[in-house]
Scaffold this motif. Structure first.
Motif, mmCIF file in Angstrom:
data_model
loop_
_atom_site.group_PDB
_atom_site.id
_atom_site.type_symbol
_atom_site.label_atom_id
_atom_site.label_comp_id
_atom_site.label_asym_id
_atom_site.label_seq_id
_atom_site.Cartn_x
_atom_site.Cartn_y
_atom_site.Cartn_z
ATOM 1 N N ASP A 21 0.660 -1.060 0.139
ATOM 2 C CA ASP A 21 0.086 -0.016 0.205
ATOM 3 C C ASP A 21 0.895 1.229 -0.011
ATOM 4 N N VAL A 22 2.058 1.120 -0.381
ATOM 5 C CA VAL A 22 2.989 2.321 -0.532
ATOM 6 C C VAL A 22 3.122 2.553 -1.869
ATOM 7 N N ALA A 23 3.073 3.728 -2.386
ATOM 8 C CA ALA A 23 3.585 4.158 -3.939
ATOM 9 C C ALA A 23 4.512 5.098 -3.684
ATOM 10 N N THR A 24 5.815 4.485 -4.705
ATOM 11 C CA THR A 24 6.803 5.456 -5.031
ATOM 12 C C THR A 24 6.587 6.373 -6.182
ATOM 13 N N VAL A 25 6.825 7.662 -6.193
ATOM 14 C CA VAL A 25 6.213 8.378 -7.395
ATOM 15 C C VAL A 25 7.549 9.368 -7.512
ATOM 16 N N GLY A 26 7.568 9.432 -9.012
ATOM 17 C CA GLY A 26 8.615 10.436 -9.571
ATOM 18 C C GLY A 26 7.910 11.183 -10.867
ATOM 19 N N ILE A 27 8.760 11.759 -11.541
ATOM 20 C CA ILE A 27 8.446 12.212 -12.994
ATOM 21 C C ILE A 27 9.381 11.218 -13.968
ATOM 22 N N THR A 28 8.608 11.305 -15.122
ATOM 23 C CA THR A 28 9.078 10.253 -16.211
ATOM 24 C C THR A 28 10.422 10.931 -16.884
ATOM 25 N N ASP A 29 10.978 9.959 -17.646
ATOM 26 C CA ASP A 29 11.936 10.431 -18.676
ATOM 27 C C ASP A 29 11.621 11.471 -19.596
ATOM 28 N N PHE A 30 10.394 11.347 -20.145
ATOM 29 C CA PHE A 30 9.943 12.240 -21.094
ATOM 30 C C PHE A 30 9.882 13.702 -20.226
ATOM 31 N N ALA A 31 9.109 13.700 -19.162
ATOM 32 C CA ALA A 31 9.137 14.842 -18.397
ATOM 33 C C ALA A 31 10.461 15.856 -17.913
ATOM 34 N N GLN A 32 11.601 14.894 -17.594
ATOM 35 C CA GLN A 32 12.646 15.298 -17.305
ATOM 36 C C GLN A 32 13.410 16.123 -18.685
ATOM 37 N N LYS A 33 13.091 15.319 -19.497
ATOM 38 C CA LYS A 33 13.829 15.996 -20.925
ATOM 39 C C LYS A 33 13.139 17.097 -21.080
ATOM 40 N N GLU A 34 11.787 17.295 -21.121
ATOM 41 C CA GLU A 34 10.883 18.421 -21.492
ATOM 42 C C GLU A 34 11.375 19.384 -20.700
ATOM 43 N N VAL A 90 17.292 13.470 -10.861
ATOM 44 C CA VAL A 90 15.936 13.384 -11.709
ATOM 45 C C VAL A 90 16.301 13.441 -13.048
ATOM 46 N N ASN A 91 17.308 14.200 -13.401
ATOM 47 C CA ASN A 91 17.586 14.054 -14.927
ATOM 48 C C ASN A 91 18.400 12.736 -15.372
ATOM 49 N N THR A 92 19.288 12.490 -14.576
ATOM 50 C CA THR A 92 20.298 11.311 -14.769
ATOM 51 C C THR A 92 19.532 9.992 -14.479
ATOM 52 N N ASP A 93 18.477 9.807 -13.597
ATOM 53 C CA ASP A 93 17.873 8.595 -13.013
ATOM 54 C C ASP A 93 16.580 8.684 -12.627
ATOM 55 N N PRO A 94 15.704 9.053 -13.502
ATOM 56 C CA PRO A 94 14.413 9.573 -13.130
ATOM 57 C C PRO A 94 13.533 8.370 -12.574
ATOM 58 N N TYR A 95 13.731 7.171 -12.718
ATOM 59 C CA TYR A 95 13.120 5.992 -12.050
ATOM 60 C C TYR A 95 13.769 5.215 -11.063
#
Length: 126
Positions: A21-34, A90-95
């Motif tokens: 019941d724990v979600a890890t959240v970040g931004i996608t590779d697409f988002a960081q590139k944009e 976030v840019n180099t390793d978004p996931y």
């Protein structure tokens, strides 16, 4: 463009990994590139319970500031403190090292409503 198939995605370019019941959240590779070079990640909602799609923080790049939207309702239980000194992860390793928050989700079934990797690829035109 890296879009892992084991994650779910939002139309606002966040990714979600659900473990129990724990979600890890970040931004996608697409988002960081944009966004470009990320210089700061701000999350002031730690220990707060928010609804799905509420703003949980912001990400600041050299050119812009962008809101971060919570993909699943729940309590924000952890912030990735490493981002304070190393926001560029976030840019180099978004996931990986670039994850942003962990959320104790209110309803794990919300996960099923998020986009699959295939649907997200379609959304961004891949």
């Amino acid at each position: 463009m890296n879009i892992p198939s084991n994650l779910k995605y939002t139309k606002d370019h966040e990714w979600v990994l659900l473990e129990g019941d724990v979600a890890t959240v970040g931004i996608t590779d697409f988002a960081q590139k944009e966004l470009g070079d990320i210089v700061y990640v701000e999350v002031e909602t730690l220990d707060q319970t928010l609804d799905k799609d509420e703003v949980f923080g912001t990400v600041e790049a050299v050119k812009t500031v962008s809101d971060l939207f919570l993909p699943m309702s729940g309590e924000i239980i952890e912030f990735n403190d490493a981002l304070e000194s190393d926001p560029e992860s976030v840019n180099t390793d978004p996931y990986g090292k670039g994850w942003m928050i962990k959320v104790k989700v209110a309803n794990v079934n919300d996960f099923d409503e998020l986009l699959s990797s295939e649907a997200y690829k379609e959304l961004i035109g891949l």
